[in-house]
Motif scaffolding. Sequence first.
Motif, PDB file in Angstrom:
ATOM      1  N   LEU A 213      44.090  42.871  29.031  1.00 27.07           N
ATOM      2  CA  LEU A 213      45.082  43.199  30.281  1.00 27.07           C
ATOM      3  C   LEU A 213      44.203  44.167  31.380  1.00 27.07           C
ATOM      4  CD1 LEU A 213      47.859  43.601  30.921  1.00 27.07           C
ATOM      5  CD2 LEU A 213      48.072  45.299  29.322  1.00 27.07           C
ATOM      6  N   SER A 214      43.218  45.295  30.641  1.00 24.93           N
ATOM      7  CA  SER A 214      42.612  46.021  31.726  1.00 24.93           C
ATOM      8  C   SER A 214      41.623  45.345  32.621  1.00 24.93           C
ATOM      9  CB  SER A 214      41.718  46.989  30.655  1.00 24.93           C
ATOM     10  OG  SER A 214      40.638  46.287  29.881  1.00 24.93           O
ATOM     11  N   THR A 215      41.138  44.073  31.985  1.00 22.20           N
ATOM     12  CA  THR A 215      40.219  43.144  33.044  1.00 22.20           C
ATOM     13  C   THR A 215      41.283  42.589  33.982  1.00 22.20           C
ATOM     14  OG1 THR A 215      38.827  42.772  31.374  1.00 22.20           O
ATOM     15  CG2 THR A 215      38.894  41.395  33.193  1.00 22.20           C
ATOM     16  N   LEU A 216      42.482  42.261  33.706  1.00 19.06           N
ATOM     17  CA  LEU A 216      43.209  41.428  34.655  1.00 19.06           C
ATOM     18  C   LEU A 216      43.689  42.444  35.936  1.00 19.06           C
ATOM     19  CD1 LEU A 216      45.511  39.240  32.529  1.00 19.06           C
ATOM     20  CD2 LEU A 216      43.580  38.671  33.810  1.00 19.06           C
ATOM     21  N   ARG A 217      43.899  43.793  35.301  1.00 20.32           N
ATOM     22  CA  ARG A 217      44.419  44.835  36.414  1.00 20.32           C
ATOM     23  C   ARG A 217      43.068  45.374  37.297  1.00 20.32           C
ATOM     24  NH1 ARG A 217      47.660  48.534  31.862  1.00 20.32           N
ATOM     25  NH2 ARG A 217      49.774  47.483  32.216  1.00 20.32           N
ATOM     26  N   LYS A 218      41.840  45.302  36.656  1.00 20.00           N
ATOM     27  CA  LYS A 218      40.760  45.370  37.616  1.00 20.00           C
ATOM     28  C   LYS A 218      40.599  44.338  38.733  1.00 20.00           C
ATOM     29  CE  LYS A 218      37.980  48.254  34.127  1.00 20.00           C
ATOM     30  NZ  LYS A 218      37.067  48.018  33.044  1.00 20.00           N
ATOM     31  N   LEU A 219      40.820  43.261  38.214  1.00 17.74           N
ATOM     32  CA  LEU A 219      40.881  42.093  39.173  1.00 17.74           C
ATOM     33  C   LEU A 219      41.744  42.303  40.263  1.00 17.74           C
ATOM     34  CD1 LEU A 219      40.477  38.912  36.492  1.00 17.74           C
ATOM     35  CD2 LEU A 219      38.624  39.837  37.934  1.00 17.74           C
ATOM     36  N   GLN A 220      43.006  42.512  39.887  1.00 16.95           N
ATOM     37  CA  GLN A 220      43.917  42.774  41.060  1.00 16.95           C
ATOM     38  C   GLN A 220      43.512  43.841  41.859  1.00 16.95           C
ATOM     39  OE1 GLN A 220      48.007  42.893  39.235  1.00 16.95           O
ATOM     40  NE2 GLN A 220      48.141  40.631  39.667  1.00 16.95           N
ATOM     41  N   ASP A 221      43.048  44.868  41.470  1.00 19.06           N
ATOM     42  CA  ASP A 221      42.347  45.899  42.210  1.00 19.06           C
ATOM     43  C   ASP A 221      41.516  45.712  43.173  1.00 19.06           C
ATOM     44  OD1 ASP A 221      44.282  47.651  41.121  1.00 19.06           O
ATOM     45  OD2 ASP A 221      42.778  48.616  39.608  1.00 19.06           O
ATOM     46  N   GLY A 222      40.778  44.258  42.983  1.00 18.25           N
ATOM     47  CA  GLY A 222      39.769  43.969  43.942  1.00 18.25           C
ATOM     48  C   GLY A 222      38.235  44.050  43.743  1.00 18.25           C
ATOM     49  N   TYR A 223      37.975  44.860  42.595  1.00 22.05           N
ATOM     50  CA  TYR A 223      36.379  44.904  42.280  1.00 22.05           C
ATOM     51  C   TYR A 223      36.315  44.713  40.849  1.00 22.05           C
ATOM     52  CZ  TYR A 223      35.206  46.472  46.914  1.00 22.05           C
ATOM     53  OH  TYR A 223      34.911  46.413  48.266  1.00 22.05           O
ATOM     54  N   PHE A 224      35.387  43.991  40.262  1.00 25.21           N
ATOM     55  CA  PHE A 224      35.071  44.018  38.872  1.00 25.21           C
ATOM     56  C   PHE A 224      33.694  43.416  38.625  1.00 25.21           C
ATOM     57  CE2 PHE A 224      35.374  41.495  34.718  1.00 25.21           C
ATOM     58  CZ  PHE A 224      35.546  42.472  34.020  1.00 25.21           C
ATOM     59  N   GLY A 225      32.986  44.393  37.741  1.00 22.73           N
ATOM     60  CA  GLY A 225      31.670  44.122  37.436  1.00 22.73           C
ATOM     61  C   GLY A 225      30.879  43.943  38.825  1.00 22.73           C
ATOM     62  N   GLY A 226      31.071  44.842  39.690  1.00 22.82           N
ATOM     63  CA  GLY A 226      30.417  44.916  41.034  1.00 22.82           C
ATOM     64  C   GLY A 226      30.505  43.778  42.133  1.00 22.82           C
ATOM     65  N   ALA A 227      31.495  43.056  41.933  1.00 19.04           N
ATOM     66  CA  ALA A 227      31.833  42.010  42.532  1.00 19.04           C
ATOM     67  C   ALA A 227      33.071  42.243  43.326  1.00 19.04           C
ATOM     68  CB  ALA A 227      32.098  40.574  41.752  1.00 19.04           C
TER      69      ALA A 227
ATOM     70  N   THR B  48      29.750  39.269  33.872  1.00 21.21           N
ATOM     71  CA  THR B  48      28.731  38.860  34.073  1.00 21.21           C
ATOM     72  C   THR B  48      28.530  37.564  35.001  1.00 21.21           C
ATOM     73  OG1 THR B  48      27.659  39.147  31.860  1.00 21.21           O
ATOM     74  CG2 THR B  48      26.569  37.825  33.066  1.00 21.21           C
ATOM     75  N   GLU B  49      29.573  36.880  34.987  1.00 21.63           N
ATOM     76  CA  GLU B  49      29.713  35.505  35.694  1.00 21.63           C
ATOM     77  C   GLU B  49      30.031  35.916  37.058  1.00 21.63           C
ATOM     78  OE1 GLU B  49      28.077  33.215  34.539  1.00 21.63           O
ATOM     79  OE2 GLU B  49      28.787  32.042  32.923  1.00 21.63           O
ATOM     80  N   LEU B  50      31.012  36.634  37.262  1.00 27.93           N
ATOM     81  CA  LEU B  50      31.533  37.142  38.525  1.00 27.93           C
ATOM     82  C   LEU B  50      30.349  37.948  39.495  1.00 27.93           C
ATOM     83  CD1 LEU B  50      34.892  38.565  37.917  1.00 27.93           C
ATOM     84  CD2 LEU B  50      34.328  36.571  38.983  1.00 27.93           C
ATOM     85  N   SER B  51      29.848  38.728  38.517  1.00 24.67           N
ATOM     86  CA  SER B  51      28.336  39.365  39.231  1.00 24.67           C
ATOM     87  C   SER B  51      27.330  38.387  39.769  1.00 24.67           C
ATOM     88  CB  SER B  51      27.749  40.458  38.375  1.00 24.67           C
ATOM     89  OG  SER B  51      26.729  40.847  38.964  1.00 24.67           O
ATOM     90  N   TYR B  52      27.014  37.375  38.786  1.00 25.57           N
ATOM     91  CA  TYR B  52      26.209  36.225  39.146  1.00 25.57           C
ATOM     92  C   TYR B  52      26.602  35.430  40.473  1.00 25.57           C
ATOM     93  CZ  TYR B  52      23.465  32.088  38.369  1.00 25.57           C
ATOM     94  OH  TYR B  52      22.644  30.802  38.147  1.00 25.57           O
ATOM     95  N   LEU B  53      27.814  35.075  40.456  1.00 21.20           N
ATOM     96  CA  LEU B  53      28.529  34.468  41.896  1.00 21.20           C
ATOM     97  C   LEU B  53      28.186  35.195  43.066  1.00 21.20           C
ATOM     98  CD1 LEU B  53      31.793  32.979  40.297  1.00 21.20           C
ATOM     99  CD2 LEU B  53      29.765  31.765  41.104  1.00 21.20           C
ATOM    100  N   CYS B  54      28.474  36.332  42.770  1.00 21.63           N
ATOM    101  CA  CYS B  54      28.334  37.225  44.105  1.00 21.63           C
ATOM    102  C   CYS B  54      26.847  37.106  44.437  1.00 21.63           C
ATOM    103  CB  CYS B  54      28.526  38.764  43.798  1.00 21.63           C
ATOM    104  SG  CYS B  54      30.282  39.147  44.042  1.00 21.63           S
ATOM    105  N   ARG B  55      25.811  37.180  43.584  1.00 28.55           N
ATOM    106  CA  ARG B  55      24.345  37.269  43.963  1.00 28.55           C
ATOM    107  C   ARG B  55      23.850  35.775  44.423  1.00 28.55           C
ATOM    108  NH1 ARG B  55      23.918  39.311  38.873  1.00 28.55           N
ATOM    109  NH2 ARG B  55      22.498  37.608  38.519  1.00 28.55           N
ATOM    110  N   CYS B  56      24.509  34.727  43.884  1.00 27.18           N
ATOM    111  CA  CYS B  56      23.681  33.502  43.991  1.00 27.18           C
ATOM    112  C   CYS B  56      24.592  32.433  44.825  1.00 27.18           C
ATOM    113  CB  CYS B  56      23.540  32.907  42.484  1.00 27.18           C
ATOM    114  SG  CYS B  56      22.579  33.906  41.410  1.00 27.18           S
ATOM    115  N   TRP B  57      25.786  32.590  44.955  1.00 27.02           N
ATOM    116  CA  TRP B  57      26.501  31.790  45.999  1.00 27.02           C
ATOM    117  C   TRP B  57      25.951  31.602  47.282  1.00 27.02           C
ATOM    118  CZ3 TRP B  57      30.138  28.712  44.074  1.00 27.02           C
ATOM    119  CH2 TRP B  57      30.967  27.931  44.859  1.00 27.02           C
ATOM    120  N   ARG B  58      25.623  30.179  47.535  1.00 26.48           N
ATOM    121  CA  ARG B  58      24.986  29.822  48.740  1.00 26.48           C
ATOM    122  C   ARG B  58      25.951  28.689  49.436  1.00 26.48           C
ATOM    123  NH1 ARG B  58      23.155  33.701  47.459  1.00 26.48           N
ATOM    124  NH2 ARG B  58      20.834  34.055  47.276  1.00 26.48           N
ATOM    125  N   LYS B  59      27.004  28.322  48.900  1.00 29.63           N
ATOM    126  CA  LYS B  59      27.916  27.146  49.535  1.00 29.63           C
ATOM    127  C   LYS B  59      28.672  27.683  50.752  1.00 29.63           C
ATOM    128  CE  LYS B  59      26.362  23.671  46.824  1.00 29.63           C
ATOM    129  NZ  LYS B  59      25.677  22.382  47.417  1.00 29.63           N
TER     130      LYS B  59
END
Length: 684
Positions: A583-597, A545-556
């Motif tokens: 473990l599955s989450t860490l692998r998705k992070l390394q693949d480059g996409y997670f939660g639409g981010a 949720t937080e990664l998706s939120y960062l993608c939508r709201c980051w303005r800096k």
Amino acid sequence: MRSRSNSGVRLDYYARLVNSTILCHQNTVTGLLPASPEQQDAWVRDNVYSVLAVWGLGMAYRKNADRDEDKAKAYELEQSVVKLMRGLLHCMMRQINKVENFKHSQSTNDALHAKYNNGTCATVVGDDQWGHLQIDATSIFLLFLAQMTASGLHIIFTLDEVNFIQNLVFYIEVAYKVADYGMWERGDKTNTGIPELNASSVGMAKAALEALDELDLFGARGGPKSVIHVLADEVQLCQSILDSMLPRASTSKEIDAGLLSIISYPAFAVEKIELVELTKQEIITKLQGRYGCCRFLRDGYKTPKEDPGRLYYEPAELKFFENLECEWPLFWTYMVLDGLFNKNMQQVEEYREALDGILVKQEGGMRLVPELYSVPADKIDEECENPHTVNRTPMGKLPHMWGQSLYILGCLVAEGFLAAGEIDPLNRRFATIPRPDVVVQVAIVAETVGIKEALWKHGIHAQTVTDVYPIRVQPARILSGIYAKLGRNKRLMLSGRPYRHMGVLGTSKLYFVRDEIFAFTPQFIDKQEFYLALDNQMVVEMLRTELSYLCRCWRKTGRPTVTFPISQSMIIDNETNIDPNVLSTLRKLQDGYFGGARVQTGNLSSLLVTSCCTHLSFMELGSDVESRDELTVYLNQLLESKPSQTNLLPTAQKKGLHRFRAAAHTTQDFLSLAHKAKGLNIQS
């Protein structure tokens, strides 16, 4: 002797207009402007808007000077602006106790007053005798304090004043959740004294917060201590509420012409261009008439059916004012400025021509903006049967200084004396320009060497806290404690920012504190704050949720960097196996996409170059800084030692840094049992 150029002659005309309609009323001692010769009280909002023409004219003279006298005029005009802004500052500083109390109570009785005595800067009515809670009035003052400082004016003189402005930031940053009386000082449409959440207040607060963020109030002469700090999470909360409200203005107002100041100049608070256009069309369709726009539907102010002896109306009685609402030329001045900023010259010409037909013309070619146009008492029935057909008459203040100022400012820009960017030096006009896609950087940090080795077996590269040194990794509660020192001033009896939990936008930056670099883990991962952080599946979902939120709201400027710790609670079988969800989450992070981010993993040191970084200059040690409070002692101890080989998150020993959301003893008991079961050495 040189002859005057055509541009110089035209500027002199606007100088005479400004002097005869605005500056002639300025108090020689306080610098404040009365509402009118009959009403000597100084309204904060009206004063700020009224001085914009003076500010713009000063810049125009400095830019288009024909003679040396023009530079002197420019200086005189600019100092008139400084005098007024400092007059408003003095009015607010006389109520410094209210600013301190409001941070904790958000009570209408603790609100800054919205109007003051023109000659003494004192209050004119009691705390409970007027709708003082008008967050947009304080916000417009802060917004133009930032814009004028950026344009080169020197308004703030001392560090005490800087600290007061910083506390005004805390005053308005809660606009997204505080019901106030709004732009028209009445709250609910029925004028019953009920405050409500107003889009105009939320939008103006959001604009002021963005304008002040990392602005040096001393301008080119400033240093680290005169910089204002704003938390990005508070700005985003205002943005989210604003987007959810528009085009509606509030619970009782379907639409409000005051929203023009939010969707266009001066706030430019809305980032979605389709929402800007929708709101503008709603205003034009429902509120525009032959003489301007009415403030909102069924507004009874100064209509023939209004009873001046009554304070409020029953909701059903508002039907009496339908199609009789007074029309305000003020809003057409906003439309002129909107067209100038959008480079829509057809809109500019249309509304300038319309304004020219309703201005009150006096001797010497002076054109005055009346406050409003009202239906004559003997034409009520005719107007009700055929709306917008009866010729109306000007009523109220003449000139209406707020409208007069914006009219002159629009003329200066339209005739080329000023560029649009000169009255918006902080570039707020680019708010609707699409931004590039955000890439979220994630740094995986292992709590122990054993966890690092377990991750390595699964092909996941991580670092321990020793590996990332000299970057220091700390929990979000430490950052909350640091920001609680922001704006603290013993001389003014200001306690600083109330302790609040940090959002993910705040913990996704790297911070420089006393020449050291700090990274902070997200709030949801902190087990000492909330026991659900012990649930690995919940942690994974929160991260998504937080990664998706960062993608939508980051303005800096710079990428967001999330420091994701792998702790003992994520390990099973004595540091040999990792929880499958993690473990599955860490692998998705390394693949480059997670939660639409879009995600990029790496070491903190390598991600530092592209990260967003902030210098917390208010934490620098000095002779005027209290050095024995718990946070300062803790940071001193931390900075004097190298990080532990095993402990990822060094825990402050002082009681004040241990905050829990759950107050029930059962929750604390659950935490203790969970820690013991996991074999964790964490104080509760």
